[in-house]
Write an enzyme that holds these catalytic residues in place. Structure first.
Site, PDB file in Angstrom:
ATOM      1  N   GLU A  88       0.802  -1.221   0.000  1.00 33.29           N
ATOM      2  CA  GLU A  88       0.000   0.000   0.000  1.00 33.29           C
ATOM      3  C   GLU A  88       0.836   1.272   0.000  1.00 33.29           C
ATOM      4  O   GLU A  88       0.988   1.929   1.045  1.00 33.29           O
ATOM      5  CB  GLU A  88      -0.969   0.012   1.197  1.00 33.29           C
ATOM      6  CG  GLU A  88      -1.966  -1.128   1.175  1.00 33.29           C
ATOM      7  CD  GLU A  88      -3.088  -0.960   2.189  1.00 33.29           C
ATOM      8  OE1 GLU A  88      -3.100   0.041   2.929  1.00 33.29           O
ATOM      9  OE2 GLU A  88      -3.963  -1.848   2.230  1.00 33.29           O
TER      10      GLU A  88
ATOM     11  N   GLU B 133      -5.254  -8.795   1.146  1.00 30.15           N
ATOM     12  CA  GLU B 133      -5.891  -8.449   2.430  1.00 30.15           C
ATOM     13  C   GLU B 133      -7.381  -8.219   2.223  1.00 30.15           C
ATOM     14  O   GLU B 133      -7.780  -7.578   1.252  1.00 30.15           O
ATOM     15  CB  GLU B 133      -5.317  -7.152   3.031  1.00 30.15           C
ATOM     16  CG  GLU B 133      -3.948  -7.280   3.616  1.00 30.15           C
ATOM     17  CD  GLU B 133      -3.430  -5.953   4.192  1.00 30.15           C
ATOM     18  OE1 GLU B 133      -4.240  -5.146   4.689  1.00 30.15           O
ATOM     19  OE2 GLU B 133      -2.213  -5.736   4.127  1.00 30.15           O
TER      20      GLU B 133
END
Ligand code: BGC
Length: 458
Positions: free
Chosen positions: A169, A364
């Site tokens: 991220e 995720e």
């Protein structure tokens, strides 16, 4: 829809648990680990819930055998984790901390022993503080520092880890340099854009290094060899009122500033005109030099997609909830919208519109603060009845299946996370685990969602 099980998914599919070093390891100052930016940020008054630090977290550093065993017992076959750069290289470059390296050796051996496929991330938000003192991501030398560390890790563990991600991220770095809400707590839009550009250069440089060690990209993803990718989160912004120009303009710009600002350079070779215009108009243009985009755009073996939800934008934000509910949407107790189709939309969006042309792993997915109270059942066992988390996971897995059935090449799905862990500024106040755990505590209580996953994976 009838209840799905793992047998409804392709052969060889990876079902995993995702974690990150700073959020679970603890032992923040043990065995020679250097400080990382969250160790410092968390000690700055007002930055984290009750000033909580990642010092202890889930104490994975000491309790990893038990925690890995729990993943196995629940039926998972892979574990996504990250290396703490400062545990291996306390100063970020140069000196190696052998005890840190040995720790990861033990952890990886244990995973292999249990049949959990290791899926490693090199950077999950925990920059060595020493490098932050040298400008951190704002220093163009960052790519060289990161490559030195990555090359060391590839040489140590390249042959036993089939899945490597450079970054988790990238937007977290933007949040840490532009918004001040994450470590290191800097706050200028220009810093955020500069930091992200340097991160992308570092990504490209590390992928190049990986190829020089392990050979060129193969036509097919082969988990008997090391492969490399990156993990990006997609929180797609939708206009609350699709026929309202202002709502549409907000959503469009937010998408440009967020996930597309990574996917475009990585998969298409540049920033879009819209983002360049935004950066020029807002005095936040990073230092872009000739050759940068050639370096950033390296062929990848896989793409990691983190997907939690969508975002709904409106020029009249107070009306968002009303608009969503009017359209048939609904909200969970934790205040977040329940929109499991987000995963289906994101998979189609990245593969059809933003150049992702490699197999995808959902690296995720999970939710927080469902019904988290511990209750004792008739048999005297402690339980947590988190029905909302079950509904959430079930919904996302159903939409994931639909995307696969319609042709999207997805190879794995990872739940965030095994235990309640250190949720960054929210620290202990946001619980994401399938298993209840307080920082450092010996006691683990399986939530109903853990039993749900166990049954699904049977
Ligand atoms: C991050 C994790 C975080 C999770 C839940 C993801 O964005 O990669 O570190 O704990 O979301 O908020």
């Amino acid at each position: 829809m009838a209840d799905l099980t793992r047998h409804d998914f392709p052969e060889g599919f990876k079902w995993g648990i995702a974690t990150s070093a700073a959020q679970i390891e603890g032992a923040a100052f043990e065995d020679g680990k250097g400080a990382e930016i969250w160790d410092i940020f968390a000690r700055t008054p007002g930055k984290t819930f009750r000033g909580e630090t990642p010092d202890v977290a889930c104490d994975y550093y000491h309790k990893y055998p038990e925690q890995l065993r729990m993943m196995k017992e629940l039926g998972f076959n892979s574990h996504r984790f990250s290396f703490s750069w400062a545990r291996v290289m306390p100063d970020g470059t140069g000196r190696i901390n052998q005890k840190g390296v040995d720790f990861y050796k033990r952890v990886i051996d244990e995973m292999l022993e249990l049949g959990l496929t290791p899926n490693a991330t090199l950077y999950h938000w925990d920059l060595p503080q020493e490098l932050e003192y040298r400008g951190g991501f704002l220093n163009r030398d960052f790519a060289g520092w990161f490559t030195e560390y990555a090359e060391f890790m590839f040489r140590q563990f390249g042959d036993v880890i089939p899945l490597w991600a450079t970054f988790n991220e990238p937007i977290a770095t933007y949040v840490g340099y532009a918004l001040g809400a994450f470590a290191p707590g800097r706050k200028l839009e220009k810093y955020g854009r500069e930091a992200n550009h340097n991160l992308l250069l570092a990504h490209g440089s590390v992928v190049k290094c990986f190829r020089s060690l392990f050979g060129e990209k193969r036509p097919e993803l082969d988990l008997s060899r090391p492969n490399i990718g990156i993990v990006v989160d997609v929180w797609h912004h939708h206009p609350a009122r699709p026929d309202d120009e202002r709502d549409c303009a907000i959503a469009e710009l937010e998408n440009e500033k967020a996930y597309r600002s990574y996917l475009n350079p990585i998969f298409k070779g540049g920033y879009t005109g819209a983002l360049l215009k935004y950066m020029a108009d807002n005095d936040c243009m990073p230092d872009i030099r000739p050759g940068d985009f050639e370096l950033i755009r390296q062929p990848l073996d896989f793409f990691g997609l983190n997907c939690y939800n969508r975002v709904v934008d409106s020029a009249e934000p107070q009306k968002i909830r009303e608009t969503v509910e009017f359209a048939g949407g609904n909200y969970m107790d934790n205040g977040a919208e329940f929109y499991p189709k987000a995963i289906y939309d994101a998979l189609f969006n990245v593969t059809k519109n933003w150049g992702v042309n490699v197999p995808v792993f959902i690296t995720e997915n999970g939710t927080y603060n469902c019904e988290e109270a511990i209750v004792t059942d008739a048999g005297g066992r402690e339980r947590v009845h988190d029905v909302t988390r079950i509904r959430y996971l079930k919904g996302f897995i159903e939409w994931l299946k639909k995307a696969i059935d319609e042709g999207i090449d997805v190879r794995g799905y990872y739940v965030w996370s095994l235990l309640d862990n250190y949720e960054w500024p929210a620290a202990s106040s946001m619980r994401f685990g399938l298993v209840h755990c307080d920082f450092g505590a010996e006691k683990y209580v399986l939530k109903d969602s853990a039993l749900f996953m166990q049954k699904f994976l049977e």
